[in-house]
Design a protein around this motif. Structure first.
Motif, PDB file in Angstrom:
ATOM      1  N   LYS A 134       0.970  -9.511  -4.627  1.00  7.08           N
ATOM      2  CA  LYS A 134       1.064  -9.843  -3.197  1.00  7.08           C
ATOM      3  C   LYS A 134       0.129  -8.963  -2.391  1.00  7.08           C
ATOM      4  O   LYS A 134      -0.513  -9.413  -1.443  1.00  7.08           O
ATOM      5  CB  LYS A 134       2.498  -9.649  -2.700  1.00  7.08           C
ATOM      6  CG  LYS A 134       3.405 -10.811  -3.012  1.00  7.08           C
ATOM      7  CD  LYS A 134       4.763 -10.622  -2.336  1.00  7.08           C
ATOM      8  CE  LYS A 134       5.729 -11.728  -2.693  1.00  7.08           C
ATOM      9  NZ  LYS A 134       7.118 -11.305  -2.485  1.00  7.08           N
ATOM     10  N   SER A 135       0.063  -7.668  -2.770  1.00  9.95           N
ATOM     11  CA  SER A 135      -0.816  -6.738  -2.061  1.00  9.95           C
ATOM     12  C   SER A 135      -2.271  -7.214  -2.140  1.00  9.95           C
ATOM     13  O   SER A 135      -2.988  -7.231  -1.137  1.00  9.95           O
ATOM     14  CB  SER A 135      -0.695  -5.323  -2.641  1.00  9.95           C
ATOM     15  OG  SER A 135       0.624  -4.825  -2.464  1.00  9.95           O
ATOM     16  N   ARG A 136      -2.687  -7.648  -3.344  1.00  5.28           N
ATOM     17  CA  ARG A 136      -4.074  -8.127  -3.516  1.00  5.28           C
ATOM     18  C   ARG A 136      -4.335  -9.374  -2.662  1.00  5.28           C
ATOM     19  O   ARG A 136      -5.397  -9.505  -2.047  1.00  5.28           O
ATOM     20  CB  ARG A 136      -4.368  -8.443  -5.002  1.00  5.28           C
ATOM     21  CG  ARG A 136      -4.472  -7.209  -5.873  1.00  5.28           C
ATOM     22  CD  ARG A 136      -5.068  -7.517  -7.246  1.00  5.28           C
ATOM     23  NE  ARG A 136      -4.238  -8.410  -8.056  1.00  5.28           N
ATOM     24  CZ  ARG A 136      -3.262  -7.991  -8.870  1.00  5.28           C
ATOM     25  NH1 ARG A 136      -2.995  -6.702  -8.981  1.00  5.28           N
ATOM     26  NH2 ARG A 136      -2.567  -8.861  -9.579  1.00  5.28           N
TER      27      ARG A 136
ATOM     28  N   THR B 114       2.294  -4.750   6.382  1.00  4.96           N
ATOM     29  CA  THR B 114       3.104  -3.864   5.536  1.00  4.96           C
ATOM     30  C   THR B 114       3.835  -4.670   4.479  1.00  4.96           C
ATOM     31  O   THR B 114       4.518  -5.636   4.807  1.00  4.96           O
ATOM     32  CB  THR B 114       4.154  -3.129   6.392  1.00  4.96           C
ATOM     33  OG1 THR B 114       3.489  -2.555   7.510  1.00  4.96           O
ATOM     34  CG2 THR B 114       4.831  -2.026   5.600  1.00  4.96           C
ATOM     35  N   LEU B 115       3.714  -4.239   3.230  1.00  6.40           N
ATOM     36  CA  LEU B 115       4.490  -4.837   2.140  1.00  6.40           C
ATOM     37  C   LEU B 115       5.531  -3.822   1.719  1.00  6.40           C
ATOM     38  O   LEU B 115       5.344  -2.623   1.871  1.00  6.40           O
ATOM     39  CB  LEU B 115       3.584  -5.175   0.966  1.00  6.40           C
ATOM     40  CG  LEU B 115       2.521  -6.241   1.277  1.00  6.40           C
ATOM     41  CD1 LEU B 115       1.135  -5.629   1.319  1.00  6.40           C
ATOM     42  CD2 LEU B 115       2.561  -7.351   0.227  1.00  6.40           C
ATOM     43  N   GLY B 116       6.652  -4.315   1.156  1.00  8.89           N
ATOM     44  CA  GLY B 116       7.589  -3.371   0.539  1.00  8.89           C
ATOM     45  C   GLY B 116       8.666  -2.812   1.439  1.00  8.89           C
ATOM     46  O   GLY B 116       9.113  -3.463   2.378  1.00  8.89           O
ATOM     47  N   CYS B 117       9.051  -1.573   1.143  1.00  5.99           N
ATOM     48  CA  CYS B 117      10.324  -1.008   1.616  1.00  5.99           C
ATOM     49  C   CYS B 117      10.292  -0.462   3.038  1.00  5.99           C
ATOM     50  O   CYS B 117       9.257  -0.423   3.699  1.00  5.99           O
ATOM     51  CB  CYS B 117      10.737   0.110   0.661  1.00  5.99           C
ATOM     52  SG  CYS B 117       9.601   1.520   0.760  1.00  5.99           S
ATOM     53  N   LYS B 118      11.457   0.022   3.465  1.00  6.18           N
ATOM     54  CA  LYS B 118      11.611   0.594   4.807  1.00  6.18           C
ATOM     55  C   LYS B 118      10.713   1.812   5.015  1.00  6.18           C
ATOM     56  O   LYS B 118      10.230   2.058   6.109  1.00  6.18           O
ATOM     57  CB  LYS B 118      13.066   1.042   5.020  1.00  6.18           C
ATOM     58  CG  LYS B 118      14.022  -0.091   5.298  1.00  6.18           C
ATOM     59  CD  LYS B 118      15.379   0.453   5.777  1.00  6.18           C
ATOM     60  CE  LYS B 118      16.340  -0.652   6.124  1.00  6.18           C
ATOM     61  NZ  LYS B 118      17.360  -0.872   5.086  1.00  6.18           N
ATOM     62  N   VAL B 119      10.507   2.584   3.948  1.00  9.37           N
ATOM     63  CA  VAL B 119       9.657   3.773   4.072  1.00  9.37           C
ATOM     64  C   VAL B 119       8.236   3.345   4.432  1.00  9.37           C
ATOM     65  O   VAL B 119       7.591   3.934   5.293  1.00  9.37           O
ATOM     66  CB  VAL B 119       9.672   4.616   2.777  1.00  9.37           C
ATOM     67  CG1 VAL B 119       8.677   5.767   2.856  1.00  9.37           C
ATOM     68  CG2 VAL B 119      11.074   5.169   2.532  1.00  9.37           C
TER      69      VAL B 119
END
Length: 451
Positions: A56-58, A8-13
């Protein structure tokens, strides 16, 4: 048994949604593996809030492909929603699903295994009008549970891509929220964090229902819940009714995260934010009257296009005057596809960094000042885990209701319970505390007394 691994990348959601997707796989009989291990399926939940998020996702997608070239690679989340073609173009990606229709993922995997043709399952998010129900009965983290109550945002701030990744605001059915909250409390969670893309906007798409009503119902109807925390709320959503509910509740914690982004009216206008500093100040004063000792944390973007030294200083002075208890400071970074990225007067990187450092120093100072008010006081915390950074054994760490991080000596069995701790030495990022006792809930106490 088929296996699945998540990143998982990114926010709490996003973290919440990964847990929800894991539930779907679990129900289908999958076993969960670590992302670094070989798995049959890899699910990468992506972020697109900045250009770096895309990059980063890539990188993570390519890592999964290297990990097991024969595995099925599924990409989901915000970057998948905004740029499905870019992701499909990465050799080895098999399935792309955006920020909706996650329950179709397992079907797509079956379809892919039969047809061996890549699948693009991304639809037009701007047409989504209904909250996607994804159940999360338990989390890997044992002490606080997130509860997603809404999706999307109607604000279209000039620096932000999120409405294009998440669609317009849609609220979860209040009965579903209550039901899910009760489920989480029954599973042993003492604290629930209400989360969403635009959390305080809950109910704006409903008739005769709003965020304040939801808070009131969670407070009165969910049995055994000890703490309600709001992950983030916009100043424009802090209505007098919300303040009344906060004032009356003994479960909603004394901590609010209210993103300010800038303390200058001229910058706020360029950002297309929905408030002025006068309005923001008025909300803060009313909140602090209703909730003495309230901790207010915030997000700030420095170096927004055209930000002058004077506009930056307006922000600095506002934050200092209103004594925020901690800031998340971000240098403005161009997000391709947003109006701000095309604005003239982009601020020099060195100037941005200088301003970031100034605000971080202010944040550290304010956090210490805020904590020092509580030295010698007994506060309640929910210990989350053993404190790894200590040389001493048996040290644990958790948050007070007003979001101070406390380290204290205790035993393993306190994790996840509500305990009283005396603050012996205030500091930042950690306060040192002394364990006082476990807070029993009414039920246990009554049972003891009656026996």
């Amino acid at each position: 048994m088929a296996t699945v691994a998540f990143h998982t990348l990114g926010c709490k959601v996003n973290h919440y949604e990964t847990e929800a997707i894991w539930q779907l796989f679990k129900d289908a009989g999958y076993e969960r593996k670590e992302f670094e291990q070989t798995a049959d399926v890899y699910v990468i939940n992506t972020c697109t809030v900045t250009n770096t998020g895309d990059k980063k996702s890539r990188q993570v997608i390519r890592r999964a492909i290297r990990q097991n070239p024969d595995g099925v690679i599924c990409v989901t989340g915000c970057y998948a929603q905004t740029s499905p073609a870019e992701i499909m173009a990465i050799p080895g990606v098999d399935i792309v699903v955006g920020t909706q229709d996650r329950e179709k993922m397992l079907g797509y995997i079956e379809q892919y295994r039969e047809e061996r043709q890549p699948i693009n399952g991304v639809g037009n998010i701007m047409k989504a009008r209904v909250f996607e129900e994804l159940d999360v009965p338990a989390f890997t983290d044992r002490t606080r549970a997130s509860l997603k109550i809404q999706e999307g945002c109607n604000n279209f701030c000039t620096f932000c891509i999120i409405p294009w990744a998440r669609g317009l605001l849609r609220s979860r059915d209040p009965e579903e929220v209550i039901k899910q909250a009760q489920q989480l409390v029954d599973a042993g969670y003492k604290e629930i964090v209400l989360t969403g893309i635009h959390t305080g906007g809950y109910g704006e798409d409903m008739k005769d229902y709003n965020f304040a009503k939801l808070l009131r119902e969670l407070d009165t109807r969910v049995e055994g819940l000890k703490r309600i925390r709001i992950s983030s709320i916009e100043a424009s959503q802090i209505t007098d009714e919300v303040i009344e509910v906060l004032d009356a509740s003994d479960k909603i914690v004394r901590h609010l995260h209210i993103p300010i982004q800038s303390g200058s009216n001229t910058v706020l206008k360029r950002m297309r934010r929905k408030y002025t500093m006068e309005f923001f100040a008025d909300r803060l004063n009313k909140l602090k009257e209703a909730l003495p000792g309230l901790a207010v944390t915030s997000d700030v973007i420095v170096g927004f296009p055209g930000e002058t030294e004077e506009e930056f200083m307006e922000t600095y002075r506002f934050i200092k005057e209103h004594k925020f208890s901690e800031l998340h400071v971000f240098p403005y970074s161009k997000r391709t596809g947003t109006p701000a990225a095309r604005m003239e007067d982009q601020v020099d990187e060195n100037v941005k960094n200088e301003r970031v450092h100034k605000l971080i120093a202010l944040s550290d100072q304010l956090a210490k000042e805020y904590a020092s008010d509580y030295e010698g006081e007994v506060l309640e915390i929910i210990p989350e885990e053993a404190f790894k950074e200590s040389d001493e054994d048996g040290m644990f760490v958790g948050y007070t209701d007003n979001y101070m991080k406390v380290v204290f000596k205790g035993t393993e069995d306190v994790i996840g319970k509500l305990v009283k701790v005396k603050i012996q030495k205030a500091g930042y990022p950690y306060n040192e505390g002394q364990f006082v006792r476990v807070v029993e809930d009414e039920m246990t106490r009554n049972m003891r007394m009656s026996s």
